[in-house]
Scaffold this active site. Structure first.
Site, PDB file in Angstrom:
ATOM      1  CG  ASP A  39      -1.775  -1.842   1.059  1.00 18.41           C
ATOM      2  OD1 ASP A  39      -1.939  -1.942   0.362  1.00 18.41           O
ATOM      3  OD2 ASP A  39      -1.814  -1.512   2.693  1.00 18.41           O
ATOM      4  CD  GLU A 206      -9.057  -3.159  -0.570  1.00 16.87           C
ATOM      5  OE1 GLU A 206      -9.738  -3.421   0.200  1.00 16.87           O
ATOM      6  OE2 GLU A 206      -8.146  -4.077  -1.148  1.00 16.87           O
TER       7      GLU A 206
END
Length: 752
Positions: A39, A206
């Site tokens: 991420d 997401e």
């Protein structure tokens, strides 16, 4: 509560001087530094270096560390060669209000002189830490997301990313499984305020991140699942809008709120070792070329062993990747559609042709009166001007090209500070300045000592001239574009475009100009990048293979077809179609009760296509095509109806591209695993393709999927791979829950 971090011996050599810039790089750029970096988010800091931040993970497991670093930080002088630079929190300094939750998905911004690092709590909440420099010391600012705002967004409250608009308003995007929301923030970007608006929804959607470009707001997101090793179907997709509140649509005009999968795939697995390519950030190099910052999973080494005495299991290794981000026909795509890179690639431009930092003083600069060099914690060395008259500080070296990208970090105590480019002398140059008295970005062109007209763009109310801001100017031909931002992360607060007289569009020096008390840093210019304007060619099916095809023109299923657990009830051939009611049966891991209609596939590479009419109205109904080895090894392209996890009973129509097979790299090995990727928009009538390729060098089966709603425009999905074993057959299925009917118009197989 203030949190201070002591740097380890790994940080003993802070990069401060000139560094030889690599001409190539290979993914992952974090190799040899950390084992994983999920991420990722990245910023070009005021000290001239790049900093990346990642999710809490066991980054040093291969070095014998049986634990995690909490929001680890990497640092680089060139975007290619990285070093470990610490962590935001330690177990000792982690705020008590976290209640022991792991911290995920950081997002870094520079807001009015301060670094803002937001992050997600695994328990579902958003936190903020701020610092005067990119490695800290960090100050805990607590919970960013009030309970009242959470209540207006039915999603997992993680995966946040900030965005600042041209009016200076701050926004927060967040959400996971399966809704993305946006809400305004307060003026200092420390807390989310007001009611959240849903802007996107989809199965496992997401990782939102917004960039503004050419009048559009682009929402990057990921779907299908991040973290199941070589079975991770993560891809980055995009939608765009003309407002930060949407509506966002994909490249076929499908609203991201529609109950279907979406297209506009930015990057996905392409058949090399990378899969699970997702959760993206954004950077722009010194030439103006954009780069996607994201993580991927190597199919060669996808899984960690159990971590922390078994506290964490089935954890995937997700190292840091970067790749060129192209904008083609108004849409972002990695490497013109070629996908994640493997092997040597042209490196980002990370050094100026002319100009630089002031960490070594004014060497290489021509300074008029009033300029001196000072130092501070964040910027390190910077140029400071004191005085009332206009004074220039320009590079002794000229930019090599007239098409340049020039930039400067500027701040103004009183008066104005500007970036000058195409500078020949005081009477002949281009300038873009932050003018405090006028509250504006002002550009001017001087030729022969005479102004050819100022252009004035107001800066947002409350613009903090005393904080560092980046001014970037791109000169391509006679078109000049100037942007003002805090951090060059695709969210400029002011932008101006104008045409220059041809006499002004020339190569020259780059520099800073001040009228009054002002500072400048990271002043330089590099040759402007050449944009890629065409996608890589899309492979088209070759010659039709009639002996491996069926138009269903008869009244019965022909001899080449064979049943696995059949014949299925209700199957009929008439009117040029095969009709098949969905079964209350499954083909998934240990449950193999569904029928498969199967026939041989040709030797060599091929593409199988069908036209499917299917209108599922209940969750889990699905129909489509298979490349089938056995019940536990296959590739599936289906139109599926799947309930959303947080959709109040809503069912999404999904283009589902799945694989099933062994997953031997886990501890213990998983005998049969199954996972999806999600393709383009689904429709009652749609076309499905599966393309088979045998990778001889790696003895690997590669299968790519594609979908279409008209038979003409195709959305090419990612590639699933499995080690090659037995031959595959071509199959059809209609299963999982009764009540719908699938009609297959044909099966056509083409030589590739």
């Amino acid at each position: 509560m203030k949190v201070f971090l002591g740097l380890t011996a790994l940080l003993s050599g802070l990069i401060t001087g000139p560094v030889a810039t690599p001409t190539t790089y290979s993914n992952p750029v974090s190799a040899g530094v950390v084992d994983t970096f999920p991420d990722p988010t990245m910023i070009h800091a005021k000290d001239g270096l790049w900093y990346a931040y990642g999710t809490q993970n066991p980054v040093f497991n291969s070095k014998g560390e049986d634990g995690e670093r909490i929001l680890p930080i990497l640092r680089s002088a060139d975007l290619v060669t990285w070093e470990y630079a610490g962590q935001v929190f330690t177990p000792q300094t982690k705020p008590a209000w976290h209640n022991g939750a792991r911290l995920w998905a950081p997002d870094i911004r520079y807001v009015d002189g301060t670094y803002h690092l937001s992050y997600s709590l695994a328990s579902g909440d958003l936190g903020l830490a701020t610092a005067p420099a990119p490695t800290g010391p960090w100050t805990d600012k607590g919970d960013m997301l009030p309970a009242a705002t959470q209540a207006t967004c039915p999603t997992g409250h993680i995966d946040q990313a900030q965005f600042t608009d041209v009016d200076g308003a701050h926004y927060m995007y967040w959400g996971s499984y399966d809704v993305v929301c946006v809400a305004r923030m307060n003026a200092d970007a420390t807390r989310v305020e007001g009611v959240a608006k849903q802007v996107a929804r989809g199965r496992r959607m997401e990782g939102a991140y917004v960039v503004r470009r050419d009048g559009f707001y682009y929402l990057f997101y990921s779907d299908a699942g991040c973290c199941t090793g070589a079975y991770s179907g993560y891809q980055v997709k995009a939608g765009r809008a003309t407002s930060p509140f949407g509506p966002f649509t994909d490249d076929e005009g499908v609203d991201l709120m529609e109950l279907t999968t979406k297209g506009a795939i930015v990057v996905g697995a392409n058949g090399n070792r990378w899969t699970g390519t997702g959760h993206s950030g954004f950077q722009t190099d010194l030439s103006g070329q954009d780069w996607l910052v994201y993580h991927g999973i190597s199919t060669d080494d996808p899984d960690f062993p159990p971590i922390g005495e078994g506290r964490l299991t089935n954890l995937s290794k997700r190292p840091l990747l970067i790749d060129r981000l192209d904008w083609i026909d108004g849409w972002p795509v990695v490497r013109a559609g070629a996908g994640p890179s493997e092997g040597a690639q042209a490196a980002p431009v990370a050094s100026f042709d002319a100009g630089g930092t002031f960490n070594t003083g004014l060497t290489g600069w021509r300074a008029e009166s009033g300029w001196s060099v000072r130092t501070e914690q964040d910027a390190k060395g910077y140029a400071s001007h004191a005085g009332t008259g206009r004074s220039y500080l320009v590079s002794a070296r000229k930019a090599a090209s007239a098409d340049v990208r020039a930039q400067a970090d500027l701040r103004v105590a009183a008066g104005a500070a500007g970036l000058t480019l195409a500078y020949v002398n005081r009477a002949n140059h281009v300038v873009a300045r932050l003018d405090e008295d006028r509250g504006a970005l002002v550009t001017d062109v001087l030729i022969g000592g005479r102004s050819r007209g100022e252009s004035v763009t107001p800066l947002p109310a409350g613009f903090d001239f005393a904080a560092w801001h980046s001014v970037v100017a791109e000169l391509r031909g006679t078109e000049l574009t100037v942007q003002v931002s805090g951090d060059q992360l695709g969210d400029a607060v002011a932008e101006q475009t104008r045409r220059l007289p041809r006499a002004a569009a020339r190569h020259g020096s780059v520099g800073a100009v001040a009228s009054g008390a002002a500072d400048a840093d990271n002043v330089g210019a590099a040759a402007l990048y050449t944009p890629v304007t065409e996608r890589v060619p899309e492979p088209a099916p070759g010659v039709l293979l009639p002996e491996f095809s069926d138009e269903f023109d008869g009244t019965a299923i022909g001899a080449p077809w064979q049943w696995v657990r059949g014949p299925a009830a209700g199957v009929a051939v008439s009117g040029g179609a095969l009709s098949w009611p969905t079964q209350n049966a499954e083909l998934h891991e240990a449950t193999n009760t569904a029928s498969v209609l199967l026939r041989d596939a040709p030797d060599g590479d091929y593409t199988v296509e069908t036209k499917l009419r299917f209108a599922p109205d209940r969750g889990n109904q699905q129909a489509g095509i298979l490349l089938y080895e056995n019940d536990d090894r296959y590739f599936k392209m289906a139109h599926s109806a799947i309930p959303l996890q947080r959709g109040d009973g809503a069912v999404q129509q999904v283009s589902e591209f799945a694989k099933e097979g062994e997953r031997p790299t886990t501890t213990p090995p998983i005998a049969v695993a199954n996972a999806p990727m999600f393709g383009g928009p689904a429709a009652e009538t749609m076309w499905l393709r599966l393309s088979y390729h045998h990778d001889v060098a790696h003895d690997e089966t590669e299968v790519r999927a594609a979908t279409s709603r008209d038979g003409e425009r195709w959305v090419r999905n990612g590639v699933w791979t499995l080690p090659a074993k037995d031959e595959l057959g071509i199959g059809l299925f209609s299963m999982n829950r009764s009540g719908a009917v699938a009609e297959f118009d044909y099966i056509r197989t083409y030589r590739d």
